[in-house]
Design an enzyme around this catalytic site. Sequence first.
Site, mmCIF file in Angstrom:
data_model
loop_
_atom_site.group_PDB
_atom_site.id
_atom_site.type_symbol
_atom_site.label_atom_id
_atom_site.label_comp_id
_atom_site.label_asym_id
_atom_site.label_seq_id
_atom_site.Cartn_x
_atom_site.Cartn_y
_atom_site.Cartn_z
ATOM 1 N N ASN A 256 0.779 -1.238 0.000
ATOM 2 C CA ASN A 256 0.000 0.000 0.000
ATOM 3 C C ASN A 256 0.816 1.296 0.000
ATOM 4 O O ASN A 256 0.567 2.211 0.790
ATOM 5 C CB ASN A 256 -0.995 -0.009 1.161
ATOM 6 C CG ASN A 256 -2.112 -1.004 0.924
ATOM 7 O OD1 ASN A 256 -2.523 -1.238 -0.211
ATOM 8 N ND2 ASN A 256 -2.606 -1.608 1.989
ATOM 9 N N ASN B 179 -4.093 -0.357 -2.528
ATOM 10 C CA ASN B 179 -5.531 -0.521 -2.417
ATOM 11 C C ASN B 179 -6.181 0.614 -3.198
ATOM 12 O O ASN B 179 -6.020 1.788 -2.870
ATOM 13 C CB ASN B 179 -5.952 -0.471 -0.943
ATOM 14 C CG ASN B 179 -7.427 -0.745 -0.752
ATOM 15 O OD1 ASN B 179 -8.269 -0.061 -1.315
ATOM 16 N ND2 ASN B 179 -7.736 -1.746 0.045
ATOM 17 N N SER C 61 -8.943 2.933 -0.903
ATOM 18 C CA SER C 61 -8.495 3.599 0.322
ATOM 19 C C SER C 61 -7.301 4.508 0.084
ATOM 20 O O SER C 61 -7.247 5.630 0.588
ATOM 21 C CB SER C 61 -8.163 2.559 1.398
ATOM 22 O OG SER C 61 -7.062 1.759 1.009
ATOM 23 N N TRP D 277 4.043 -5.663 13.159
ATOM 24 C CA TRP D 277 3.864 -5.586 14.605
ATOM 25 C C TRP D 277 2.615 -4.755 14.890
ATOM 26 O O TRP D 277 2.673 -3.528 14.982
ATOM 27 C CB TRP D 277 5.089 -4.961 15.271
ATOM 28 C CG TRP D 277 5.105 -5.169 16.763
ATOM 29 C CD1 TRP D 277 4.604 -4.339 17.736
ATOM 30 C CD2 TRP D 277 5.646 -6.299 17.447
ATOM 31 N NE1 TRP D 277 4.781 -4.883 18.973
ATOM 32 C CE2 TRP D 277 5.425 -6.094 18.847
ATOM 33 C CE3 TRP D 277 6.285 -7.470 17.042
ATOM 34 C CZ2 TRP D 277 5.834 -7.012 19.803
ATOM 35 C CZ3 TRP D 277 6.688 -8.383 17.994
ATOM 36 C CH2 TRP D 277 6.471 -8.149 19.363
ATOM 37 N N HIS E 30 -9.635 -5.762 9.281
ATOM 38 C CA HIS E 30 -8.870 -6.989 9.443
ATOM 39 C C HIS E 30 -8.611 -7.235 10.926
ATOM 40 O O HIS E 30 -8.463 -6.287 11.702
ATOM 41 C CB HIS E 30 -7.530 -6.898 8.710
ATOM 42 C CG HIS E 30 -7.644 -6.505 7.273
ATOM 43 N ND1 HIS E 30 -8.189 -7.328 6.315
ATOM 44 C CD2 HIS E 30 -7.298 -5.362 6.627
ATOM 45 C CE1 HIS E 30 -8.164 -6.721 5.144
ATOM 46 N NE2 HIS E 30 -7.627 -5.517 5.301
#
Length: 410
Positions: A220, A241, A244, A352, A378
């Site tokens: 992205n 994407n 977005s 992370w 997600h």
Amino acid sequence: MNSDEQTMAGEFVVKKLKKVIAVCAAVFFILVSVHYKLIRPQPVVIPTKDHLHDVSYTRMFNHNKPLSRRPNKTEAGDKALITKIQDFQSKRHKGKPKQVHLTPQTDVNITDIKRIFSTTWRENKTNFMSIRSEIDSLVNTHECFTVTQENTKPGENLTMAHQDKVSRTVFHDIHARLPKESPFKGVTFPRCVVMGSSGLLANSHCGSEIDNADYVFRCNMPPIKDFKDDAGARSNLTTMNVMSIVADRYHLLFNSLEEDKFLRDLEEYSGHFWLPVFGMGSTYSFGLRVLRFLDTKLNGTNLEVLVGHPEHFRNIKQFWEAKGIVHRPSTGLYLTTTAIALCEKVDLYGFWPLPIDIHGNQVKYHYYEDKPSPTIMHDFHLEFLHLAHLHERGVIQIHAGKCKDDLKRH
């Protein structure tokens, strides 16, 4: 009917119309308010360093049992309705601090995470080949990762990646600009890096390790020009994407200024630029617009546009559904799975999702900005647990701290 009577009749009709409009507005406001309360995600509680040993996330992993997760409310909701309600909320709270909400995430036991990433990582080729065989049994990534003239016919309808009952056409002009065959056909890379965007990368000095890979995946369009020391500069495949990224950063390419900004940012990347045009039926038309725009602008540049094959994504989703991830895989999880199929060794940097590291230090959501976590669809925590399990088994290596080159300088 004289003029006075006509005037009185007109005034009567106007009054009635005003009452009807007022009632309709009140009903609309009530309905929106009810929906807003029903589907608004709960605010996330960010643990601090003092909470490190008190974080009561549920038990991280039982290798003999399937993972469980809390239901993701936004998955069942209507995305368009949620967008309208969020717009309504922003208008209601104009001028007030914006409260950020997250989709509920699976609980994580920070003690187990600390144990896993405090242990020296060892590659296990047997486990790696076992996972790759599972992936290969579902889909041939080398030939079907992208849409090509070889695996698709002009005029063929492809089922959307995220909608099994919706399909869209591969138009003849689109088919003509596709590569004849997959650029990954018959190719295996010795070492690949899949880049996330976690704030854990900040001050990591991992840039040289990342750039030494044979192939680098980036998710992205993360900014890299000003973050080379930590995030590296190499890019071989970068995803975007369509909605977005283009909507948030470039205002849907509304005018030439936004188009120019988009093209300038693309200069940071090289290799392949991957677009999920066949993601959803509702975004297909705009995806085609972006694809055709890039087709006219990127001639003679270091970027080649690839279109993601929706069948490949659905097969990867099926792979993870069998392991307990029932929501849509994130781009990071999808690319990691793809890399296992294409590469001999897979390293992950910037993966992370937790707000603290294993030492209890606060971690930004992105390494390149200080914005809070957005509303997400997600379950990054659940995905991270699975990736941590693969790390523990020696299948992939997640880099969760400073890089060795940096430690040697001290």
